[in-house]
Design a protein around this motif. Sequence first.
Motif, PDB file in Angstrom:
ATOM      1  N   GLU A  38       0.870  -1.179   0.000  1.00 14.11           N
ATOM      2  CA  GLU A  38       0.000   0.000   0.000  1.00 14.11           C
ATOM      3  C   GLU A  38       0.906   1.229   0.000  1.00 14.11           C
ATOM      4  O   GLU A  38       1.713   1.411   0.913  1.00 14.11           O
ATOM      5  CB  GLU A  38      -0.902   0.010   1.233  1.00 14.11           C
ATOM      6  CG  GLU A  38      -1.868   1.178   1.287  1.00 14.11           C
ATOM      7  CD  GLU A  38      -2.951   1.104   0.217  1.00 14.11           C
ATOM      8  OE1 GLU A  38      -3.481   2.162  -0.152  1.00 14.11           O
ATOM      9  OE2 GLU A  38      -3.259  -0.018  -0.236  1.00 14.11           O
ATOM     10  N   PRO A  39       0.807   2.077  -1.013  1.00 15.92           N
ATOM     11  CA  PRO A  39       1.706   3.237  -1.072  1.00 15.92           C
ATOM     12  C   PRO A  39       1.181   4.450  -0.323  1.00 15.92           C
ATOM     13  O   PRO A  39      -0.027   4.711  -0.283  1.00 15.92           O
ATOM     14  CB  PRO A  39       1.781   3.531  -2.573  1.00 15.92           C
ATOM     15  CG  PRO A  39       0.453   3.084  -3.104  1.00 15.92           C
ATOM     16  CD  PRO A  39       0.033   1.907  -2.261  1.00 15.92           C
ATOM     17  N   LEU A  40       2.116   5.172   0.277  1.00 19.45           N
ATOM     18  CA  LEU A  40       1.864   6.497   0.833  1.00 19.45           C
ATOM     19  C   LEU A  40       2.712   7.474   0.023  1.00 19.45           C
ATOM     20  O   LEU A  40       3.944   7.420   0.056  1.00 19.45           O
ATOM     21  CB  LEU A  40       2.267   6.552   2.308  1.00 19.45           C
ATOM     22  CG  LEU A  40       2.428   7.951   2.932  1.00 19.45           C
ATOM     23  CD1 LEU A  40       1.104   8.714   2.929  1.00 19.45           C
ATOM     24  CD2 LEU A  40       2.980   7.844   4.345  1.00 19.45           C
ATOM     25  N   HIS A  60      -3.638   7.200   0.407  1.00 20.92           N
ATOM     26  CA  HIS A  60      -2.806   7.961   1.338  1.00 20.92           C
ATOM     27  C   HIS A  60      -1.794   8.849   0.612  1.00 20.92           C
ATOM     28  O   HIS A  60      -1.056   8.381  -0.264  1.00 20.92           O
ATOM     29  CB  HIS A  60      -2.043   7.008   2.263  1.00 20.92           C
ATOM     30  CG  HIS A  60      -2.937   6.050   2.994  1.00 20.92           C
ATOM     31  ND1 HIS A  60      -3.662   6.423   4.104  1.00 20.92           N
ATOM     32  CD2 HIS A  60      -3.221   4.745   2.757  1.00 20.92           C
ATOM     33  CE1 HIS A  60      -4.351   5.373   4.533  1.00 20.92           C
ATOM     34  NE2 HIS A  60      -4.100   4.350   3.735  1.00 20.92           N
ATOM     35  N   ALA A  68       5.014  11.136   8.316  1.00 24.75           N
ATOM     36  CA  ALA A  68       5.021   9.839   7.636  1.00 24.75           C
ATOM     37  C   ALA A  68       6.059   8.906   8.252  1.00 24.75           C
ATOM     38  O   ALA A  68       5.802   7.712   8.472  1.00 24.75           O
ATOM     39  CB  ALA A  68       5.300  10.032   6.148  1.00 24.75           C
ATOM     40  N   ASP A  71       4.991   7.427  11.580  1.00 23.12           N
ATOM     41  CA  ASP A  71       3.825   6.545  11.545  1.00 23.12           C
ATOM     42  C   ASP A  71       4.279   5.103  11.349  1.00 23.12           C
ATOM     43  O   ASP A  71       4.879   4.750  10.330  1.00 23.12           O
ATOM     44  CB  ASP A  71       2.897   6.967  10.408  1.00 23.12           C
ATOM     45  CG  ASP A  71       1.528   6.321  10.503  1.00 23.12           C
ATOM     46  OD1 ASP A  71       1.425   5.202  11.044  1.00 23.12           O
ATOM     47  OD2 ASP A  71       0.548   6.926  10.012  1.00 23.12           O
ATOM     48  N   ARG A  73       2.684   2.556  10.578  1.00 25.07           N
ATOM     49  CA  ARG A  73       2.003   1.809   9.509  1.00 25.07           C
ATOM     50  C   ARG A  73       2.880   1.660   8.263  1.00 25.07           C
ATOM     51  O   ARG A  73       2.610   0.791   7.427  1.00 25.07           O
ATOM     52  CB  ARG A  73       0.709   2.519   9.104  1.00 25.07           C
ATOM     53  CG  ARG A  73      -0.394   2.481  10.151  1.00 25.07           C
ATOM     54  CD  ARG A  73      -1.620   3.212   9.648  1.00 25.07           C
ATOM     55  NE  ARG A  73      -1.345   4.628   9.391  1.00 25.07           N
ATOM     56  CZ  ARG A  73      -2.174   5.461   8.772  1.00 25.07           C
ATOM     57  NH1 ARG A  73      -3.325   5.001   8.299  1.00 25.07           N
ATOM     58  NH2 ARG A  73      -1.849   6.734   8.605  1.00 25.07           N
ATOM     59  N   TRP A  74       3.897   2.480   8.141  1.00 24.52           N
ATOM     60  CA  TRP A  74       4.698   2.512   6.918  1.00 24.52           C
ATOM     61  C   TRP A  74       6.122   2.063   7.233  1.00 24.52           C
ATOM     62  O   TRP A  74       6.973   2.855   7.596  1.00 24.52           O
ATOM     63  CB  TRP A  74       4.686   3.923   6.324  1.00 24.52           C
ATOM     64  CG  TRP A  74       3.299   4.497   6.262  1.00 24.52           C
ATOM     65  CD1 TRP A  74       2.741   5.418   7.097  1.00 24.52           C
ATOM     66  CD2 TRP A  74       2.274   4.129   5.343  1.00 24.52           C
ATOM     67  NE1 TRP A  74       1.443   5.657   6.740  1.00 24.52           N
ATOM     68  CE2 TRP A  74       1.114   4.879   5.664  1.00 24.52           C
ATOM     69  CE3 TRP A  74       2.209   3.239   4.268  1.00 24.52           C
ATOM     70  CZ2 TRP A  74      -0.073   4.781   4.965  1.00 24.52           C
ATOM     71  CZ3 TRP A  74       1.021   3.129   3.560  1.00 24.52           C
ATOM     72  CH2 TRP A  74      -0.090   3.894   3.908  1.00 24.52           C
ATOM     73  N   TYR A  77      10.686   3.073   3.701  1.00 23.08           N
ATOM     74  CA  TYR A  77      10.830   4.405   3.129  1.00 23.08           C
ATOM     75  C   TYR A  77      11.530   4.266   1.774  1.00 23.08           C
ATOM     76  O   TYR A  77      12.594   3.653   1.682  1.00 23.08           O
ATOM     77  CB  TYR A  77      11.655   5.305   4.042  1.00 23.08           C
ATOM     78  CG  TYR A  77      12.042   6.617   3.381  1.00 23.08           C
ATOM     79  CD1 TYR A  77      11.111   7.643   3.251  1.00 23.08           C
ATOM     80  CD2 TYR A  77      13.326   6.814   2.873  1.00 23.08           C
ATOM     81  CE1 TYR A  77      11.458   8.849   2.635  1.00 23.08           C
ATOM     82  CE2 TYR A  77      13.682   8.008   2.264  1.00 23.08           C
ATOM     83  CZ  TYR A  77      12.741   9.017   2.138  1.00 23.08           C
ATOM     84  OH  TYR A  77      13.078  10.192   1.517  1.00 23.08           O
ATOM     85  N   LYS A  98      13.271   2.916   9.667  1.00 20.94           N
ATOM     86  CA  LYS A  98      12.615   2.365   8.493  1.00 20.94           C
ATOM     87  C   LYS A  98      13.588   1.539   7.657  1.00 20.94           C
ATOM     88  O   LYS A  98      14.784   1.856   7.577  1.00 20.94           O
ATOM     89  CB  LYS A  98      12.056   3.484   7.607  1.00 20.94           C
ATOM     90  CG  LYS A  98      11.105   4.448   8.308  1.00 20.94           C
ATOM     91  CD  LYS A  98       9.831   3.753   8.758  1.00 20.94           C
ATOM     92  CE  LYS A  98       8.852   4.760   9.352  1.00 20.94           C
ATOM     93  NZ  LYS A  98       7.634   4.109   9.882  1.00 20.94           N
TER      94      LYS A  98
END
Length: 374
Positions: A38-40, A60, A68, A71, A73-74, A77, A98
């Motif tokens: 899922e990309p942000l 997102h 970001a 968070d 959830r991600w 990076y 990350k």
Amino acid sequence: MNGASGRMGYRQHLVRSILAIRDQGGVLLSDGSRVQVEPLLVGRTEAKLAEIAKRHDIEHYTTDLEAALADERWPIYADFLVTSARVPAMRRAIAAGKAIYTEKPTAETYADALELARLADAAGIKNGVVHDKLYLPGLRKLRRLVDSGFFGQILSVRGEFGYWVFEGDWMPAQRPSWNYRAEDGGGIVVDMFPHWNYVLENLFGRVESVYARTTTEIPQRVDESGETYRATADDAAYAIFELAGGVTAQLNSSWVTRVNRDELVEFQVDGTHGSAVVGLWGCKIQHRNETPRPTWNPDVPDGHDYPSDWHEVPETEVFENGFKVQWEEFIRHVVEDTPFPYDFLSGARGVLLAEKGLESARAQRRIEVPEVTL
């Protein structure tokens, strides 16, 4: 995905990689299950991010990189920024814990590139650098030829890369104007030598020395807004690389050459038992048993059809987009801890070769390239 609205970030990494992976149901893992992506989208212009998100059904997006990174959830990076902005952003991503996947060059200087590798190692985070040329169909066929022993003893590698990039006055340029300003991180050496480093070291041997000549053939260009500017970066480079094991590689890189070859990049590899000519897709070979016996005689036309002496390597498998394939490998590396050799240290080696190439051009002599370690 920081910089996903840029040329490479959008086309290769978002559309052809992450969204393609999302649409196929995720990345296939070793146990037969799949992990979905899922990309942000992260960038400076909210309206541009919103338009891309709407176009591709992405939920997102944000202009707040710090939020970001904070968070949980991600976990990954990805950095597709211009090189000058990459180091500070990746330092923050390392500090946030990350996993990081980035375009190259990883930094403008070797010192910064090596520092990133050391910081990532100390933080214990997984990290990867795009090595897209190794995933091209032509070079994957070449890899099979090398591994099979087709060449016998490899003697030399010759490469031609480039095309005519319009000056921007009567025809818009195909590359952004910052590519031609050294003060903005531009230049064909810093753009292409990191590529040549990983291609050479992964297929033929570590680069031990470089002799390079660089030029700025077109000193004045026109930018995206129609303003004339002075080109301060090299737009052509001609280099000889000495590799571990005795192989000599000669590679020409140019944004001021008109194409008279089958593809925009071609390599010829010559060995005692056979030779190959490889591009992005094609791979032609000539075994020693099929090698003609040319005789130099400039007084009469040579009627021999030399191209007919080469045979195309057949298509025995379907090759997917190389950026997508490497993304899948990196995601497996993050999720399953599978090996992934193309890390920040590999990226630092590429930046070092670019620096040594520019040093060679300034000094007009051969420069040794030291081994790189943490």
